[in-house]
Design a protein around this motif. Structure first.
Motif, PDB file in Angstrom:
ATOM      1  N   GLY A  46      68.696  12.367   7.034  1.00  0.00           N
ATOM      2  CA  GLY A  46      68.202  13.294   6.313  1.00  0.00           C
ATOM      3  C   GLY A  46      67.653  13.591   7.509  1.00  0.00           C
ATOM      4  N   TYR A  47      66.414  12.425   8.355  1.00  0.00           N
ATOM      5  CA  TYR A  47      65.673  12.621   9.286  1.00  0.00           C
ATOM      6  C   TYR A  47      66.654  12.775  10.580  1.00  0.00           C
ATOM      7  CZ  TYR A  47      62.855  11.242  13.271  1.00  0.00           C
ATOM      8  OH  TYR A  47      61.534  10.894  14.137  1.00  0.00           O
ATOM      9  N   SER A  48      67.836  12.489  10.790  1.00  0.00           N
ATOM     10  CA  SER A  48      68.612  12.570  12.032  1.00  0.00           C
ATOM     11  C   SER A  48      69.363  13.828  12.188  1.00  0.00           C
ATOM     12  CB  SER A  48      69.829  11.458  11.333  1.00  0.00           C
ATOM     13  OG  SER A  48      70.872  11.347  10.746  1.00  0.00           O
ATOM     14  N   ILE A  49      68.914  14.369  10.589  1.00  0.00           N
ATOM     15  CA  ILE A  49      69.749  15.681  10.526  1.00  0.00           C
ATOM     16  C   ILE A  49      68.693  16.608  11.051  1.00  0.00           C
ATOM     17  CG2 ILE A  49      70.692  17.475   9.415  1.00  0.00           C
ATOM     18  CD1 ILE A  49      72.042  15.259   7.334  1.00  0.00           C
ATOM     19  N   ALA A  50      67.713  16.591  10.935  1.00  0.00           N
ATOM     20  CA  ALA A  50      66.303  17.094  11.077  1.00  0.00           C
ATOM     21  C   ALA A  50      65.540  17.209  11.884  1.00  0.00           C
ATOM     22  CB  ALA A  50      65.336  17.343   9.617  1.00  0.00           C
ATOM     23  N   TYR A  51      65.415  16.092  12.815  1.00  0.00           N
ATOM     24  CA  TYR A  51      64.964  15.855  14.289  1.00  0.00           C
ATOM     25  C   TYR A  51      66.291  15.677  14.704  1.00  0.00           C
ATOM     26  CZ  TYR A  51      60.357  16.219  11.451  1.00  0.00           C
ATOM     27  OH  TYR A  51      59.518  16.573  10.782  1.00  0.00           O
ATOM     28  N   PRO A  52      65.707  15.407  16.009  1.00  0.00           N
ATOM     29  CA  PRO A  52      66.815  14.765  17.542  1.00  0.00           C
ATOM     30  C   PRO A  52      66.686  13.395  17.103  1.00  0.00           C
ATOM     31  CG  PRO A  52      64.294  16.551  18.997  1.00  0.00           C
ATOM     32  CD  PRO A  52      64.184  15.846  16.803  1.00  0.00           C
ATOM     33  N   ALA A  53      67.514  12.921  17.349  1.00  0.00           N
ATOM     34  CA  ALA A  53      67.934  11.344  16.942  1.00  0.00           C
ATOM     35  C   ALA A  53      69.288  10.233  17.512  1.00  0.00           C
ATOM     36  CB  ALA A  53      68.613  11.638  15.268  1.00  0.00           C
ATOM     37  N   TRP A  54      69.903  11.412  17.912  1.00  0.00           N
ATOM     38  CA  TRP A  54      71.478  10.825  18.619  1.00  0.00           C
ATOM     39  C   TRP A  54      71.642  11.158  20.020  1.00  0.00           C
ATOM     40  CZ3 TRP A  54      73.152   7.433  14.976  1.00  0.00           C
ATOM     41  CH2 TRP A  54      73.025   7.044  14.039  1.00  0.00           C
ATOM     42  N   PRO A  55      71.340  10.408  20.679  1.00  0.00           N
ATOM     43  CA  PRO A  55      71.697  10.192  22.300  1.00  0.00           C
ATOM     44  C   PRO A  55      73.601  10.758  22.291  1.00  0.00           C
ATOM     45  CG  PRO A  55      71.477   8.103  21.821  1.00  0.00           C
ATOM     46  CD  PRO A  55      71.336   8.075  20.093  1.00  0.00           C
ATOM     47  N   MET A  56      73.174  11.696  23.472  1.00  0.00           N
ATOM     48  CA  MET A  56      74.564  12.306  23.613  1.00  0.00           C
ATOM     49  C   MET A  56      74.794  12.884  24.925  1.00  0.00           C
ATOM     50  SD  MET A  56      75.376  13.687  21.365  1.00  0.00           S
ATOM     51  CE  MET A  56      76.752  14.840  20.996  1.00  0.00           C
ATOM     52  N   ILE A  57      75.537  12.208  26.008  1.00  0.00           N
ATOM     53  CA  ILE A  57      75.965  12.319  27.425  1.00  0.00           C
ATOM     54  C   ILE A  57      74.702  12.881  28.095  1.00  0.00           C
ATOM     55  CG2 ILE A  57      77.159  12.805  29.309  1.00  0.00           C
ATOM     56  CD1 ILE A  57      79.393  13.021  27.389  1.00  0.00           C
ATOM     57  N   SER A  58      74.399  13.744  28.055  1.00  0.00           N
ATOM     58  CA  SER A  58      73.469  14.613  28.795  1.00  0.00           C
ATOM     59  C   SER A  58      72.222  15.328  28.039  1.00  0.00           C
ATOM     60  CB  SER A  58      74.068  16.011  29.308  1.00  0.00           C
ATOM     61  OG  SER A  58      74.048  16.849  28.333  1.00  0.00           O
ATOM     62  N   GLY A  59      71.836  14.447  26.721  1.00  0.00           N
ATOM     63  CA  GLY A  59      70.705  14.720  25.878  1.00  0.00           C
ATOM     64  C   GLY A  59      70.887  14.111  24.399  1.00  0.00           C
ATOM     65  N   ALA A  60      70.067  14.985  23.601  1.00  0.00           N
ATOM     66  CA  ALA A  60      70.340  14.454  22.756  1.00  0.00           C
ATOM     67  C   ALA A  60      70.385  15.300  21.246  1.00  0.00           C
ATOM     68  CB  ALA A  60      69.387  13.260  22.311  1.00  0.00           C
ATOM     69  N   THR A  61      70.978  14.998  20.127  1.00  0.00           N
ATOM     70  CA  THR A  61      71.230  16.090  19.264  1.00  0.00           C
ATOM     71  C   THR A  61      69.724  16.974  18.979  1.00  0.00           C
ATOM     72  OG1 THR A  61      70.340  14.872  17.514  1.00  0.00           O
ATOM     73  CG2 THR A  61      72.481  14.956  18.060  1.00  0.00           C
ATOM     74  N   LYS A  62      69.724  17.836  18.413  1.00  0.00           N
ATOM     75  CA  LYS A  62      68.374  19.012  18.578  1.00  0.00           C
ATOM     76  C   LYS A  62      67.597  18.612  17.218  1.00  0.00           C
ATOM     77  CE  LYS A  62      68.926  21.893  22.701  1.00  0.00           C
ATOM     78  NZ  LYS A  62      68.637  22.993  22.932  1.00  0.00           N
ATOM     79  N   GLY A  63      68.387  18.028  15.808  1.00  0.00           N
ATOM     80  CA  GLY A  63      67.928  18.722  14.864  1.00  0.00           C
ATOM     81  C   GLY A  63      67.888  19.955  14.490  1.00  0.00           C
ATOM     82  N   LEU A  64      67.706  20.177  13.408  1.00  0.00           N
ATOM     83  CA  LEU A  64      67.592  21.716  12.665  1.00  0.00           C
ATOM     84  C   LEU A  64      66.038  22.381  12.962  1.00  0.00           C
ATOM     85  CD1 LEU A  64      68.910  21.223   9.179  1.00  0.00           C
ATOM     86  CD2 LEU A  64      70.670  22.179  11.265  1.00  0.00           C
ATOM     87  N   LEU A  65      65.182  21.426  13.027  1.00  0.00           N
ATOM     88  CA  LEU A  65      63.700  21.589  13.454  1.00  0.00           C
ATOM     89  C   LEU A  65      63.707  21.938  14.836  1.00  0.00           C
ATOM     90  CD1 LEU A  65      61.558  19.642  10.672  1.00  0.00           C
ATOM     91  CD2 LEU A  65      62.579  21.969  10.194  1.00  0.00           C
ATOM     92  N   GLU A  66      64.361  21.107  15.837  1.00  0.00           N
ATOM     93  CA  GLU A  66      64.663  21.515  16.978  1.00  0.00           C
ATOM     94  C   GLU A  66      62.756  20.655  17.651  1.00  0.00           C
ATOM     95  OE1 GLU A  66      66.235  24.849  18.759  1.00  0.00           O
ATOM     96  OE2 GLU A  66      67.966  24.947  18.157  1.00  0.00           O
ATOM     97  N   TYR A  67      62.256  19.693  17.008  1.00  0.00           N
ATOM     98  CA  TYR A  67      61.203  19.334  17.132  1.00  0.00           C
ATOM     99  C   TYR A  67      61.326  18.734  18.297  1.00  0.00           C
ATOM    100  CZ  TYR A  67      56.726  17.420  16.628  1.00  0.00           C
ATOM    101  OH  TYR A  67      55.941  16.715  17.218  1.00  0.00           O
ATOM    102  N   SER A  68      60.308  18.343  19.530  1.00  0.00           N
ATOM    103  CA  SER A  68      60.212  17.355  19.786  1.00  0.00           C
ATOM    104  C   SER A  68      58.707  17.142  20.601  1.00  0.00           C
ATOM    105  CB  SER A  68      61.122  17.121  21.234  1.00  0.00           C
ATOM    106  OG  SER A  68      60.308  18.606  22.176  1.00  0.00           O
TER     107      SER A  68
END
Length: 287
Positions: A46-68
């Motif tokens: 649930g956390y990895s879906i809601a919040y930024p979690a998984w590193p990508m090539i040029s950033g990370a997944t933003k998550g549903l809440l797009e919190y940072s």
């Protein structure tokens, strides 16, 4: 064939592992532990879906809440700026020469300037602004370019002897090592020391008078009192930026000094330049 068997004493199946004849029992994990594990797995998904979690090539997944945390800091800064918007506008429009020290605007500028000074200026001038060798003391009233608020603002804005601002304060003392003979340097040094000290060789200082008048007085004045229009220091007040011993004065005469101050107007906002200037002016040395 499996090595597992039932332990006779406990009736529990073994794992098949044995160390020095001691066999490991295959006891099941406690249910509370398993349920805790399952809950952590669900929470992690649930956390990895809601919040930024998984590193990508040029950033990370933003998550549903797009919190940072960066976004939160930016939001806090924006809220702070909005809260002080009126005071900032007043500070930018104010005539600093007539700004009353008891006014709310002066108190705000002083507090803001203190924070700017600690972050940007204390590394050279010291946390208490008392300076160090080669870095001016901002608490006294010995100013190379003038200590009134307008001159302080200009100096902070454009800096001194830097190569990034065309309007930087600039003065240049010749290096007399290639101009004077050694005995002439010794005489000038002794005369300079005589301007602010009672411990000097009178005959040697007398020999340096004409050399000083012919080569140094144009900037430092006939009495060695300096010239703020040229950034020439007062040599008669016993306040020395690099030290007043014969050794350091001789080094200065031979090699000159070229201290550099950044042009903070290229790095700070106009309101921060004004605020830190007010803070410096209020330290006690401002005129």
């Amino acid at each position: 064939m499996s090595d597992r068997k039932i332990d006779k004493e406990t009736g529990v199946e073994t794992t098949g592992h044995s160390w020095d004849g001691i066999e490991e029992l295959n006891n099941p994990l406690p249910r509370w532990w398993l349920w805790t594990l399952y809950a952590c797995v669900v929470w992690g998904i649930g956390y990895s879906i809601a919040y930024p979690a998984w590193p990508m090539i040029s950033g990370a997944t933003k998550g549903l809440l797009e919190y940072s945390t960066r976004g939160q800091v930016a939001s806090d800064i924006a809220a702070h700026n909005a809260q002080n918007e009126g005071l900032v506008a007043e500070l930018l429009a104010a005539d600093l020469t007539t700004l009353a020290p008891t006014s709310d605007l002066h108190r705000y500028a002083n507090a803001r300037g203190s924070a700017v000074f600690k972050a940007q200026c204390s590394q050279c001038h010291g946390a208490g602004a008392a300076g160090a060798v080669g870095y001016p003391n901002l608490l006294d009233n010995d100013w190379l370019w003038g200590g009134d608020i307008e001159n302080i603002v200009y100096t902070v804005n454009h800096g001194i002897r830097n190569d990034t601002d065309f309007d930087s304060r600039y003065s240049e003392m010749p290096a007399y090592d290639d101009i004077f003979e050694n005995d002439e340097i010794a005489a000038v040094v002794e005369y300079v020391i005589s301007l602010s000290s009672t411990e000097f060789d009178a005959d040697l200082a007398e020999a340096g008078v004409d050399l000083f008048m012919d080569n140094c007085a144009a900037c430092h004045g006939d009495e060695g009192l300096g010239n703020r229009d040229l950034g020439a220091p007062n040599l008669a007040d016993a306040i020395w930026l690099y030290g007043g011993s014969r050794q350091t004065v001789e080094y200065t005469v031979r090699n000159a000094r070229y201290g550099v101050m950044p042009a903070w107007g290229q790095r700070l906002s106009d309101e921060d330049v004004r605020a830190v200037s007010i803070y410096v002016h209020a330290l006690g040395g401002g005129e």
